[in-house]
Motif scaffolding. Sequence first.
Motif, PDB file in Angstrom:
ATOM      1  N   GLU A  87       0.823  -1.648   0.042  1.00  0.00           N
ATOM      2  CA  GLU A  87      -0.004  -0.020   0.332  1.00  0.00           C
ATOM      3  C   GLU A  87       0.708   1.034   0.045  1.00  0.00           C
ATOM      4  O   GLU A  87       0.402   1.974  -1.104  1.00  0.00           O
ATOM      5  N   ALA A  90       1.758   1.869  -3.380  1.00  0.00           N
ATOM      6  CA  ALA A  90       0.977   2.707  -4.288  1.00  0.00           C
ATOM      7  C   ALA A  90       0.605   3.775  -3.656  1.00  0.00           C
ATOM      8  O   ALA A  90       0.232   4.328  -4.683  1.00  0.00           O
ATOM      9  N   LEU A  94       0.750   7.320  -6.807  1.00  0.00           N
ATOM     10  CA  LEU A  94       0.373   8.515  -6.300  1.00  0.00           C
ATOM     11  C   LEU A  94       0.608   9.340  -6.230  1.00  0.00           C
ATOM     12  O   LEU A  94       0.045  10.197  -7.131  1.00  0.00           O
ATOM     13  N   ARG A 139      -5.278   7.516 -14.915  1.00  0.00           N
ATOM     14  CA  ARG A 139      -4.601   6.448 -13.755  1.00  0.00           C
ATOM     15  C   ARG A 139      -5.564   6.627 -12.426  1.00  0.00           C
ATOM     16  O   ARG A 139      -5.279   6.088 -11.750  1.00  0.00           O
ATOM     17  N   GLU A 143      -7.566   3.977 -10.434  1.00  0.00           N
ATOM     18  CA  GLU A 143      -6.545   3.799  -9.460  1.00  0.00           C
ATOM     19  C   GLU A 143      -7.235   3.302  -7.926  1.00  0.00           C
ATOM     20  O   GLU A 143      -7.214   2.813  -6.621  1.00  0.00           O
ATOM     21  N   THR A 146     -10.286   1.101  -6.717  1.00  0.00           N
ATOM     22  CA  THR A 146     -10.293  -0.487  -6.566  1.00  0.00           C
ATOM     23  C   THR A 146     -10.502  -0.390  -5.066  1.00  0.00           C
ATOM     24  O   THR A 146     -10.634  -1.020  -4.161  1.00  0.00           O
ATOM     25  N   ARG A 147     -10.566   0.722  -4.194  1.00  0.00           N
ATOM     26  CA  ARG A 147      -9.894   1.264  -2.847  1.00  0.00           C
ATOM     27  C   ARG A 147     -11.432   1.564  -2.179  1.00  0.00           C
ATOM     28  O   ARG A 147     -12.462   2.285  -2.808  1.00  0.00           O
TER      29      ARG A 147
END
Length: 167
Positions: A87, A90, A94, A139, A143, A146-147
Amino acid sequence: MPLQLYTSWFSTFARKVAIGLELKGVPYDALDALERDFRSQLLRVNPRGEVPVLIDGDVVVVNSSDILQYLEWRYPDSSLYPSAISERVAARALERLADHRLDPIVVSCSLWAWAEREDEPPPGLKDAGQRDLEIVLARLEAELSTRPQPWPFGRPGVVECAWFPNL
């Protein structure tokens, strides 16, 4: 003694750091270092003459991403980064997307809106900027879709620090 943040209301990167300091609840004194009266002070702590710069006693940290990482090490409470390594990776991706893609698009396309200039923007600049912006935002959306919402990494942190100043 509180930290010193060499900042400017104009710098998205300085605002990124200020948001991080606020999220962590770390007191600091802000110095608008891009004002002419403070130029020599800024050059002493950062010869490149850029903000943000964070001073913590004898420690001088330059660059918004490095400052946020320093704050994480120095003040681990109210973490700006997720605890799971995958995480964190990720979230840092970002952050880089905002810093290296979003910010240059916004700055390039807005120069003629806020700066007093005698020239015109290059032909096609705004159209190209719009196309690039759509790619960057797609983009981000892919991302984030899905969170969990509203905080994709569980709480406000580095991602919000990086994106909010440009939005």
